[in-house]
Design an enzyme around this catalytic site. Structure first.
Site, mmCIF file in Angstrom:
data_model
loop_
_atom_site.group_PDB
_atom_site.id
_atom_site.type_symbol
_atom_site.label_atom_id
_atom_site.label_comp_id
_atom_site.label_asym_id
_atom_site.label_seq_id
_atom_site.Cartn_x
_atom_site.Cartn_y
_atom_site.Cartn_z
ATOM 1 N N ASP A 278 0.869 -1.168 0.000
ATOM 2 C CA ASP A 278 0.000 0.000 0.000
ATOM 3 C C ASP A 278 0.919 1.235 0.000
ATOM 4 O OD1 ASP A 278 -2.141 1.701 -0.008
ATOM 5 O OD2 ASP A 278 -3.195 0.747 1.644
HETATM 6 C C1 NOJ Z 1 -4.128 3.876 0.149
HETATM 7 C C2 NOJ Z 1 -5.279 2.945 0.341
HETATM 8 O O1 NOJ Z 1 -5.186 2.286 1.584
HETATM 9 C C3 NOJ Z 1 -5.410 1.896 -0.751
HETATM 10 O O2 NOJ Z 1 -6.603 1.191 -0.556
HETATM 11 C C4 NOJ Z 1 -5.343 2.540 -2.090
HETATM 12 O O3 NOJ Z 1 -5.577 1.602 -3.116
HETATM 13 C C5 NOJ Z 1 -4.028 3.257 -2.236
HETATM 14 N N1 NOJ Z 1 -3.885 4.273 -1.202
HETATM 15 C C6 NOJ Z 1 -3.870 3.919 -3.585
HETATM 16 O O4 NOJ Z 1 -4.658 5.046 -3.667
#
Ligand code: NOJ
Length: 721
Positions: A278
């Site tokens: 993430d």
């Molecule tokens: C953080 C989020 O937790 C995740 O779900 C997401 O896909 C990514 N950022 C990308 O935006």
């Protein structure tokens, strides 16, 4: 000369091996890095140079790490093609970039939030709706989406509960398959498909106190029985990628957990796709204090099995030196590169790297996409209360007051994680009633002050009061400490209720929020969630009986914040419930306000002749459960027939109820149908004391009915084969 990796006739593994053998170390590391390319316009030449050098394997179309709460960038296929051209025509090996965007539940045709989708209990409809989402997003040149989110949410204070399918592993697993199939279609290489990403691996929803990013403590038993099964389902459905979460799980942040990623995921489940971190979850390992610095974090994440770093310098800045110093293993680095390349070959990127710059005009908000989104929105609405059958409302001779903070609201219906939905395409509830029920006399007050709304209510025969949360109170890092309606809304419901007019409360919400005033004053309570661009039409059609509500709660509505965690699949108590007049709380009823699986319609259903095909089932055999369901009401309606089991004795405690099958059926008035539900050996297995899934001989009770309190029961014996 054409290299073998460019030959589409060759098997993907041969193409991957050929390409890997031709890559420099810098090119390999580049494939493991994703860039956000912020401020592209200002830094265009520098970015394009980076692409030509192979610095990044992927680009995420996002402005910030925040999940949808700060949309800014729009997607431009012309710009994407320009960047892709730098990669394909001007980089040494011509490896295309894979373009990612969080297309979570809609591009321009926006579906209900995933929590609401789960309330439809209709995975087939969800799958079909996601083919439209994929088609719209793919038409712009997006290749890869970061969905479905498969976290099991048992604490609705957490803002990201909107992105989940609720509290149950079986229900979530059905939607995991549906969404993966909808996004990826027959193949992610199809021009109308997207590569899917199951997230957040694993346990992220269990943050203490409902606080985002907070510590998670999940026992091995609960991890395997509750949190991992949806990921297994997504892998079985062929999901191409997984995302490792932000959370510390019992002392080991998951983005650095070798047992979970290398072990459970890649070795035990044979997952040969790609794992992406993430946003920042690699360097977070240093903030967590399980490594000293970003270099240590990169080494730990790579070793754990994270293949691509989302927008994080840890891989870009440190993998080369780490390899030279012997801190990371070259085979593992090559494995990570192979996984990225495999995902690109599987997505057909080498054959079709560019977007058709005109296609989006023909597919955006196509009629069938919008019709599907409307049907899904209708099926997602959950009717929780309907005193004196105040609903459906009559279409004639009525003056209906449509008031409240959400009577005219638009953007909130898209929920917090919608980057590309447009205000002009959203129908408010007021507009939906006007458009769908032209004969009814609708009055409204676009007022912020309750006295004007009270005045409007006095002039009406019935009041539709639209309350609830804004999208800004839900989503990433949007947690609440108290499960209550936003300020002033309890008082508003009371003030309108005291007019004595029949009162229908429509609650637009991203989470279950109990309302004491709605309990006291509302004749009807309809959960309208955040139902996307078609929300207003769907609410109108349900309120006036064009369609009978068929949504069922995918998450328990607790009575109060203090009851959390409150979910149906709880374990039995060691003490008898009537031990010394034991009461779980001195100040509250232990029962939830509305249980998991609950929802009313405009008809009633009866169940009879519940039976199992065999009194004794051997390990490895399948049990069939049948029941006859009759529509006893006056209108056609849908029922969700739910099948729960209880393993009464086992080597570990087992939940009092576990959902194992369900069927959504539509019956005409007076019609009966025999419904068959299936209990496969897999459904009759659980992760037990030997730390593996197994079957345990003993009695299995089967409960079938309309919600998780179903008391119609039959039992059978599970025996060794
Ligand atoms: C953080 C989020 O937790 C995740 O779900 C997401 O896909 C990514 N950022 C990308 O935006």
């Amino acid at each position: 000369m054409t290299f073998p990796y460019k030959d589409p006739a060759l098997p993907i593994e041969e193409r991957v091996a050929d390409l890997l053998a031709r890559m420099t170390l810098q090119e390999k590391i580049g494939q493991l890095c994703q860039t956000p390319m912020l401020d592209f316009d200002q830094h265009k030449e520098a970015f394009l140079d980076g692409v030509r050098q192979g610095r990044w394997g992927s680009r995420i179309l996002a402005d910030t790490a925040w999940a949808g709460n700060a949309p800014g960038l729009t997607v431009d296929p012309v710009e994407l093609n320009e960047i892709q051209s730098a990669a394909v025509e001007d980089s040494r090996l011509g490896i295309p970039m894979i373009v990612a965007r969080d297309v979570i539940y809609g591009q321009e045709t926006v579906l209900p939030i995933p929590l609401a989708q789960a309330a439809s209990w209709n995975p087939e409809l969800v799958e079909q709706s996601y083919t439209g989402v994929a088609r719209e997003a793919a038409s712009l040149g997006i290749h890869w989406t970061f969905a479905p989110m498969l976290d099991i949410a048992r604490d609705p204070r957490w803002g990201r509960v909107i992105e989940t399918n609720g509290e149950d592993p079986y229900l979530t697993s059905q939607f995991a398959r549906a969404v993966v199939n909808g996004f990826q279609g027959e193949s992610p290489a199809n021009p109308d498909s997207l590569l899917a990403c199951a997230k957040h691996f694993v346990g992220y929803a269990a943050g203490e106190g409902g606080r985002d990013y907070d510590t998670t403590e999940i026992t091995d038993n609960t991890l395997h029985n509750v949190h991992l099964p949806p990921f297994k389902a997504a892998i079985e459905a062929g999901v191409g990628t997984l995302m490792s979460g932000f959370n510390d799980l019992g002392g080991t942040p998951v983005s650095g957990s070798k047992p979970l990623i290398q072990g459970w995921l890649k070795t035990e489940q044979n997952f040969d796709g790609m794992v992406i971190s993430d946003w920042g979850s690699i360097s977070d390992l240093a903030y967590f204090g399980v490594t000293r610095d970003a270099a240590g974090a990169a080494a730990k994440a790579l070793d754990a099995g994270v293949d691509m770093a989302m927008t994080n310098e840890a891989y870009e800045g440190h993998l080369e030196e780490l390899l030279q110093e012997g801190e990371i293993n070259e085979d593992r680095l090559n494995d990570a590169v192979c996984r990225v390349l495999r995902a690109k070959f599987r997505s057909g990127l080498f054959e079709r790297p560019y977007a058709d710059e005109q296609r989006h005009k023909a597919v955006m908000r196509r009629e069938d996409h919008v019709a599907g989104a409307l049907k899904l929105a209708e099926e997602s609405l959950v009717l929780l209360k309907n005193r004196n059958n105040v609903l459906p409302l009559s279409k004639a001779d009525l003056t209906v007051a449509v008031i409240g903070p959400h009577a005219h609201s638009k953007r909130p219906h898209l929920g917090s994680w919608c980057l590309d939905g447009k205000i002009k395409d959203i129908t408010s509830i007021y507009e939906g009633i006007q458009a769908n029920i032209p004969d009814v006399n609708v009055i409204t007050e676009d007022a912020a002050f309750s006295d004007e709304m009270v005045e409007c209510a006095h002039r009406a025969d019935v009041v539709v009061l639209c309350v609830g949360e804004s999208h800004r109170r839900t989503g990433e890092a949007r947690n609440i400490a108290e499960l209550t309606l936003p300020a002033g809304q309890e008082e508003l419901i009371k003030a309108i209720g005291e007019t004595g007019k029949p009162l229908v409360v429509v609650q637009c919400t991203g989470r279950p929020v109990p309302s004491p005033a709605a309990e006291q004053f509302a004749d009807a309570l309809l959960y309208a969630w955040q139902c996307g661009t078609e929300a207003g039409h769907a609410v109108a059609r349900v309120l006036f009986g064009d369609v009978s509500p068929s949504g069922r709660l995918p998450i328990t509505v607790p009575r109060s914040t203090g009851q959390i965690p409150m979910y149906y699949g709880r374990k039995p108590l060691g003490k008898m419930r009537d031990f010394q007049d034991y009461m779980p709380y001195k100040d509250s009823n232990i029962e939830p306000l509305y249980p998991f699986g609950f929802g009313l319609g405009y008809s009633t259903f009866s169940y009879k002749s519940l039976s199992v095909s065999k009194d004794t089932v051997k390990f490895g055999e399948t049990q069939q459960v049948t029941v006859v369901v009759t529509n006893d009401g006056q209108v056609e309606a849908s029922e969700v027939v739910q099948c729960y089991i209880r393993q009464t004795v086992a080597d570990t405690t087992r939940p009092e109820r576990e959902l194992k099958d369900f069927r959504k059926i539509t019956l005409k008035p007076g019609e009966s149908r025999e419904v068959t539900l299936t209990l496969t050996p897999e459904k009759l297995s659980f992760y037990g004391s030997k730390q593996c899934f197994h079957q345990y001989a003993g009695e299995i009770k089967v409960f079938v009915g309309s919600d998780s309190r179903a008391d119609d029961c039959v039992s059978f014996d599970l025996i060794k084969g």
